[in-house]
Design an enzyme around this catalytic site. Structure first.
Site, PDB file in Angstrom:
ATOM      1  N   LYS A 171       0.863  -1.190   0.000  1.00 48.86           N
ATOM      2  CA  LYS A 171       0.000   0.000   0.000  1.00 48.86           C
ATOM      3  C   LYS A 171       0.896   1.236   0.000  1.00 48.86           C
ATOM      4  O   LYS A 171       1.670   1.443   0.937  1.00 48.86           O
ATOM      5  CB  LYS A 171      -0.921   0.026   1.217  1.00 48.86           C
ATOM      6  CG  LYS A 171      -1.872   1.232   1.213  1.00 48.86           C
ATOM      7  CD  LYS A 171      -2.554   1.420   2.553  1.00 48.86           C
ATOM      8  CE  LYS A 171      -3.661   0.440   2.751  1.00 48.86           C
ATOM      9  NZ  LYS A 171      -4.416   0.717   4.022  1.00 48.86           N
TER      10      LYS A 171
ATOM     11  N   HIS B  67      -4.027   2.688  14.987  1.00 53.81           N
ATOM     12  CA  HIS B  67      -4.405   1.303  14.702  1.00 53.81           C
ATOM     13  C   HIS B  67      -3.200   0.391  14.949  1.00 53.81           C
ATOM     14  O   HIS B  67      -2.071   0.861  15.081  1.00 53.81           O
ATOM     15  CB  HIS B  67      -4.843   1.150  13.234  1.00 53.81           C
ATOM     16  CG  HIS B  67      -3.736   1.398  12.263  1.00 53.81           C
ATOM     17  ND1 HIS B  67      -3.235   2.663  11.984  1.00 53.81           N
ATOM     18  CD2 HIS B  67      -2.981   0.545  11.515  1.00 53.81           C
ATOM     19  CE1 HIS B  67      -2.252   2.576  11.110  1.00 53.81           C
ATOM     20  NE2 HIS B  67      -2.068   1.299  10.802  1.00 53.81           N
TER      21      HIS B  67
ATOM     22  N   ASP C 138      -1.469  -3.215  13.100  1.00 54.87           N
ATOM     23  CA  ASP C 138      -1.539  -3.942  11.831  1.00 54.87           C
ATOM     24  C   ASP C 138      -1.988  -5.377  12.085  1.00 54.87           C
ATOM     25  O   ASP C 138      -1.464  -6.045  12.988  1.00 54.87           O
ATOM     26  CB  ASP C 138      -0.172  -3.949  11.138  1.00 54.87           C
ATOM     27  CG  ASP C 138       0.214  -2.577  10.608  1.00 54.87           C
ATOM     28  OD1 ASP C 138      -0.643  -1.679  10.576  1.00 54.87           O
ATOM     29  OD2 ASP C 138       1.391  -2.411  10.215  1.00 54.87           O
TER      30      ASP C 138
ATOM     31  N   HIS D 281      -0.162   2.549  16.392  1.00 56.70           N
ATOM     32  CA  HIS D 281       0.569   3.622  15.701  1.00 56.70           C
ATOM     33  C   HIS D 281      -0.388   4.435  14.834  1.00 56.70           C
ATOM     34  O   HIS D 281      -1.530   4.033  14.584  1.00 56.70           O
ATOM     35  CB  HIS D 281       1.725   3.058  14.866  1.00 56.70           C
ATOM     36  CG  HIS D 281       1.327   2.019  13.864  1.00 56.70           C
ATOM     37  ND1 HIS D 281       1.018   0.711  14.210  1.00 56.70           N
ATOM     38  CD2 HIS D 281       1.182   2.060  12.508  1.00 56.70           C
ATOM     39  CE1 HIS D 281       0.713   0.019  13.134  1.00 56.70           C
ATOM     40  NE2 HIS D 281       0.796   0.819  12.080  1.00 56.70           N
TER      41      HIS D 281
END
Length: 335
Positions: free
Chosen positions: A202, A221, A223, A277
Site C-alpha cells: 500500500k 491502529h 496492523d 501507531h
C-alpha cells in the site's frame, strides 16, 4: 472510485485551501496529542530501536546470539524497529520511491484508470484519492492489470523490491522463531510459507495539510498482518504509542521500518508486541510511505498461541481464529 462523502484529499490539497473541511477534524480529546511533526521528531526521550542485521546470520554463534537478543528485546518492548544492513540496496529503494512518486504526480484522470471499486469487492488499485494498493508476492498471484503502466519502470522495480523483501521476511521470521524457542522455520510455516504468505503493498500519499494540528494522515491502529515493512520518503510522520505517550519515529537513512503485526502477537501469545501507531501530516512537505503487509492465507490456517509460548502460568491470551475471522473481529468486533 473516490468517496462521495468526503472531498478528495488530493484535489483539496492542490486547491490552495487555508482550512480543512470539518470531516477531517479529529475529536477534541485527540487534538491535544497532535503536534508539529518536525518539532516532535527532534524531541529526546524513548526512541524506536535500530536493529543492525549484518550479524543475523553470522557463523560466530556469540555474534549471532547478540543480534538475536537485540531483535527479541525490540520485538517484546516495542514491536517496531528500524532495520539497517537488511540486504536491500539503497539504489533499489530509491528506484521504488521514484517510481511511486511519479505515479502520484500523474493527473487524477490518469490515476483513475487504476481505480479500485470497494462496493464490488475490488480492493486492489488506486483509491481514496491518495493510495495505491496491490498484491506484490507471490508473483503467480499478482494482477498486473491494475499495476501502473506509467512510469514504465514501476513493475520492474516493484517486483524486484518485493522479491528481496520476501527474502528479508524469511530472515526475520527465522530469527523470531529462534527467539521463541521454536525450530528456525517455525513461524514461517505458521503464516503460510513461501507458497501462501501474501505480500500486499500500500503506497500512501499524504499531501501538505494547511491545518496539520487538526488532522491525522492515518488514525491510530495496529496492523493485522504478521509483519509490515515500511519505506518512506524521509519525511517524518509515523508515531508509536509507547508507555502511554505518542513517540515520533526519527528518519533513519537507508533503513526499513518493521512492525510486528497482530498475527505474530497472537502466535507468540503476546510475547511480541503489535504496537498502536498513527500517521501525522504537515503543511511543509508531502509524505509518501510504501507499506508492505505480510499476511497469512485467510482461511487455511488457524491462528492461535503456539504450544511453546503457553504454560500453566502463561495461559493462551487469544482464542483460535482464521485470519479472515481476525479481520472481522478487528473491524466489526465479531467473535
Amino acid at each position: 472510485m473516490a468517496s462521495s462523502i468526503a472531498p478528495r484529499v488530493e484535489s483539496l490539497a492542490s486547491s490552495g485551501i487555508q482550512s480543512i473541511p470539518k470531516e477531517y477534524i479529529r475529536p477534541k480529546e485527540e487534538l491535544a496529542s497532535i503536534g508539529n511533526v518536525f518539532e516532535e521528531e527532534k524531541k529526546g526521550g524513548p526512541q524506536v530501536p535500530t536493529i543492525d542485521l549484518k550479524d543475523i546470520e553470522s557463523e560466530d554463534i556469540k555474534v549471532r546470539e547478540r543480534c538475536l537478543q537485540e531483535l527479541k528485546k525490540a520485538a517484546m518492548e516495542w514491536g517496531v524497529m528500524h532495520l539497517v544492513n537488511h540486504g536491500i540496496s539503497d539504489q533499489l529503494m530509491d528506484r521504488v520511491r521514484i517510481a511511486g512518486q511519479k505515479f502520484f504526480e500523474l493527473p487524477i484522470e490518469e490515476k483513475e484508470k487504476y481505480a479500485n471499486d470497494q462496493a464490488s469487492g475490488k480492493i486492489q488499485g488506486y483509491g481514496m484519492d491518495r493510495l495505491l494498493f496491490h498484491l506484490v508476492f507471490p508473483e503467480d498471484k499478482r494482477d498486473l492489470s491494475i499495476w501502473p503502466k506509467t512510469p514504465s519502470e514501476y513493475t520492474e522495480v516493484t517486483s524486484e523490491y518485493a522479491r528481496q523483501l520476501r527474502g528479508l521476511a524469511s530472515k526475520i521470521l527465522s530469527a523470531l522463531s529462534l527467539c521463541l524457542g521454536l525450530e528456525e522455520g517455525g513461524l514461517e510455516k505458521e503464516v503460510g510459507g513461501l507458497e501462501e504468505l501474501l505480500l500486499q503493498m500500500k503506497i500512501n500519499y499524504y499531501p501538505k495539510c494547511p491545518q496539520p494540528e487538526l488532522a491525522l494522515g492515518v488514525e491510530a491502529h495496529t496492523d493485522v498482518s504478521a509483519l509490515t515493512f515500511i519505506l518512506h520518503n524521509m519525511v517524518p510522520g509515523l508515531q508509536l504509542f509507547y508507555e502511554g505517550k505518542w513517540i515520533t519515529a526519527k528518519c533513519v537513512p537507508n533503513s526499513v521500518i518493521m512492525h510486528i503485526g497482530d498475527t505474530i502477537e497472537i502466535l507468540s501469545n503476546g510475547k511480541f508486541k503489535s504496537i498502536l501507531h498513527r500517521g501525522l501530516v504537515n503543511k511543509e512537505k508531502v509524505r509518501i510511505s510504501w507499506a508492505v503487509f505480510c499476511e497469512p492465507p485467510k482461511e487455511k490456517i488457524i491462528l492461535k498461541p503456539l504450544p511453546e509460548t503457553v504454560s500453566e502460568t502463561e495461559p493462551p491470551l487469544f482464542p483460535p481464529r482464521t485470519f479472515a475471522q481476525l479481520i472481522q473481529h478487528k473491524l466489526f468486533k465479531k467473535t
